[in-house]
Design an enzyme around this catalytic site. Structure first.
Site, PDB file in Angstrom:
ATOM      1  N   ASN A  56      -0.027  19.074  18.861  1.00 54.77           N
ATOM      2  CA  ASN A  56       0.521  20.423  19.095  1.00 54.77           C
ATOM      3  C   ASN A  56      -0.538  21.491  18.849  1.00 54.77           C
ATOM      4  OD1 ASN A  56       3.489  20.336  19.738  1.00 54.77           O
ATOM      5  ND2 ASN A  56       3.432  18.953  17.993  1.00 54.77           N
ATOM      6  N   HIS A  60      -9.182  17.661  12.574  1.00 53.68           N
ATOM      7  CA  HIS A  60      -9.284  18.496  13.779  1.00 53.68           C
ATOM      8  C   HIS A  60     -10.580  19.304  13.707  1.00 53.68           C
ATOM      9  CE1 HIS A  60      -5.090  17.647  14.642  1.00 53.68           C
ATOM     10  NE2 HIS A  60      -4.752  18.082  13.454  1.00 53.68           N
TER      11      HIS A  60
HETATM   12  N1  LIG Z   1       2.049  23.042  15.314  1.00 56.10           N
HETATM   13  C1  LIG Z   1       1.530  22.108  14.535  1.00 56.10           C
HETATM   14  O1  LIG Z   1       0.375  22.181  14.110  1.00 56.10           O
HETATM   15  C2  LIG Z   1       2.366  20.947  14.141  1.00 56.10           C
HETATM   16  C3  LIG Z   1       1.929  20.115  13.110  1.00 56.10           C
HETATM   17  C4  LIG Z   1       2.737  19.081  12.730  1.00 56.10           C
HETATM   18  C5  LIG Z   1       3.925  18.819  13.393  1.00 56.10           C
HETATM   19  N2  LIG Z   1       4.303  19.610  14.419  1.00 56.10           N
HETATM   20  C6  LIG Z   1       5.559  19.355  15.162  1.00 56.10           C
HETATM   21  O2  LIG Z   1       6.631  19.929  14.428  1.00 56.10           O
HETATM   22  C7  LIG Z   1       7.829  19.203  14.717  1.00 56.10           C
HETATM   23  C8  LIG Z   1       8.522  18.797  13.412  1.00 56.10           C
HETATM   24  O3  LIG Z   1       7.672  17.949  12.664  1.00 56.10           O
HETATM   25  P1  LIG Z   1       8.257  17.094  11.449  1.00 56.10           P
HETATM   26  O4  LIG Z   1       7.112  16.399  10.813  1.00 56.10           O
HETATM   27  O5  LIG Z   1       9.172  17.922  10.630  1.00 56.10           O
HETATM   28  O6  LIG Z   1       9.125  15.992  12.285  1.00 56.10           O
HETATM   29  P2  LIG Z   1      10.300  15.070  11.719  1.00 56.10           P
HETATM   30  O7  LIG Z   1      10.401  13.953  12.707  1.00 56.10           O
HETATM   31  O8  LIG Z   1      10.106  14.736  10.297  1.00 56.10           O
HETATM   32  O9  LIG Z   1      11.611  15.993  11.831  1.00 56.10           O
HETATM   33  C9  LIG Z   1      12.105  16.452  13.057  1.00 56.10           C
HETATM   34  C10 LIG Z   1      13.626  16.592  12.932  1.00 56.10           C
HETATM   35  O10 LIG Z   1      14.097  17.294  14.083  1.00 56.10           O
HETATM   36  C11 LIG Z   1      15.235  16.629  14.617  1.00 56.10           C
HETATM   37  N3  LIG Z   1      15.276  16.883  16.063  1.00 56.10           N
HETATM   38  C12 LIG Z   1      14.417  16.424  17.007  1.00 56.10           C
HETATM   39  N4  LIG Z   1      14.791  16.870  18.218  1.00 56.10           N
HETATM   40  C13 LIG Z   1      15.890  17.627  18.036  1.00 56.10           C
HETATM   41  C14 LIG Z   1      16.754  18.356  18.910  1.00 56.10           C
HETATM   42  N5  LIG Z   1      16.538  18.339  20.250  1.00 56.10           N
HETATM   43  N6  LIG Z   1      17.799  19.038  18.388  1.00 56.10           N
HETATM   44  C15 LIG Z   1      18.034  19.023  17.056  1.00 56.10           C
HETATM   45  N7  LIG Z   1      17.272  18.332  16.172  1.00 56.10           N
HETATM   46  C16 LIG Z   1      16.209  17.647  16.654  1.00 56.10           C
HETATM   47  C17 LIG Z   1      15.022  15.148  14.297  1.00 56.10           C
HETATM   48  O11 LIG Z   1      16.256  14.443  14.256  1.00 56.10           O
HETATM   49  C18 LIG Z   1      14.347  15.234  12.922  1.00 56.10           C
HETATM   50  O12 LIG Z   1      15.277  15.203  11.865  1.00 56.10           O
HETATM   51  C19 LIG Z   1       7.408  18.001  15.582  1.00 56.10           C
HETATM   52  O13 LIG Z   1       7.619  18.272  16.953  1.00 56.10           O
HETATM   53  C20 LIG Z   1       5.916  17.902  15.307  1.00 56.10           C
HETATM   54  O14 LIG Z   1       5.204  17.292  16.370  1.00 56.10           O
HETATM   55  C21 LIG Z   1       3.548  20.665  14.795  1.00 56.10           C
END
Ligand SMILES: NC(=O)c1ccc[n+]([C@@H]2O[C@H](COP(=O)([O-])OP(=O)(O)OC[C@H]3O[C@@H](n4cnc5c(N)ncnc54)[C@H](O)[C@@H]3O)[C@@H](O)[C@H]2O)c1
Length: 259
Positions: free
Chosen positions: A180, A210
């Site tokens: 991301n 990164h």
């Molecule tokens: N911008 C960045 O630098 C960065 C860094 C790390 C993670 N992320 C992203 O942030 C997001 C969250 O990361 P995380 O580690 O908390 O993930 P995680 O898997 O621990 O938690 C995500 C939660 O969201 C829920 N979920 C997924 N899709 C959904 C939907 N359509 N509606 C409702 N709930 C939904 C899942 O059931 C899960 O409980 C991910 O997409 C990850 O790739 C971004």
């Protein structure tokens, strides 16, 4: 106090809710929603925070100022426009979803129309502040090399291997949970199509690394972040959650440091 709703009760969501509980951010957590009901039902049940668990997006949006997305790219695709059109600001972690130019353009239009904001934390990279400033002049190139353990990337290689080289636009679609940051860099700089992304699977590393390189009229800079993975979700660096918390803190801070 800003009333926030959490879309996604996973790893980052839990960090943010804990930061509210500990008074690190002066926001009120009002509602949470997760498509996995087991996750939302048990979310922080041992902590004395008075929030409502809802089971759909419309209930999540109602009565809040800002929705914090920490769910998935699909969640952004499905809900972002509805959130903004309802006159609520939106913080996005699953930034790769914004590779969809049309979606992002419509989101910006909706935000302008309703006078709300789209917030994108720096996440796991350093240098977004420099790129923000540098892109006011001409930028020649923006490159990012992401190096992670093969297990984290979901590939099976025994030695250091470049598993992707190309535009961030394509990389964030191929690895929606791992890069991301490349989308964030693209939005801050020359666009996702003009940002070069390399993804290296490296069995020797246990951190999410990164390396960002930017060249332009201003000169050039290189930053390297060697991030510890979160214990709950190794794909996510701990600092990504801290970055979301820092941005929420900035919204209510009197003094703003950094661009
Ligand atoms: N911008 C960045 O630098 C960065 C860094 C790390 C993670 N992320 C992203 O942030 C997001 C969250 O990361 P995380 O580690 O908390 O993930 P995680 O898997 O621990 O938690 C995500 C939660 O969201 C829920 N979920 C997924 N899709 C959904 C939907 N359509 N509606 C409702 N709930 C939904 C899942 O059931 C899960 O409980 C991910 O997409 C990850 O790739 C971004």
């Amino acid at each position: 106090m800003i009333k926030i709703a959490l879309l996604g009760c996973g790893n980052i969501g839990e960090f943010i809710a804990n930061a509210v509980y500990r008074g690190i951010i002066h926001c009120k957590l009002v509602k949470v929603f997760d498509k996995d009901k087991n996750r939302s039902k048990d979310f922080l049940k041992d902590v004395n925070l008075d929030f409502e668990v809802v089971d759909n997006i419309d209930d999540l949006i109602e009565g809040v100022d800002l929705v914090v997305e920490a769910a998935s790219q699909e969640a952004v695709t499905e809900y972002a426009l509805r959130i903004l059109e309802s006159g609520k600001s939106l913080m996005i972690m699953s930034v790769g979803a914004l590779a969809d130019n049309r979606l992002f353009r419509d989101m910006k239009k909706a935000a302008m129309k309703r006078n709300v904001k789209i917030y994108i934390p720096s996440g796991g990279i350093v240098g977004v502040d420099g790129l923000n400033a540098a892109s006011l002049a001409t930028i020649d190139s923006v490159e990012i090399t992401t190096r992670k353990n093969p297990k984290t990337l979901g590939v099976d290689v025994k030695e250091e291997t470049v598993i992707f080289k190309g535009a961030a636009l394509d990389g964030v679609r191929k690895f929606p949970k791992s890069v991301n940051v490349a989308a964030t860099l693209g939005i801050a700089g020359v666009g996702l199509d003009g940002t070069l992304l390399r993804i290296v699977a490296d069995p020797k590393v246990d951190k999410n690394i990164h390396e960002v390189h930017v060249k332009g009229d201003f000169g050039e800079f290189t930053t390297i972040a060697k991030n510890l993975p979160s214990t709950q979700n190794p794909k996510t660096s701990w600092i990504a959650a801290l970055s979301a918390i820092a941005l929420l803190k900035k919204l209510t801070n009197v003094v703003h440091i950094g661009t």
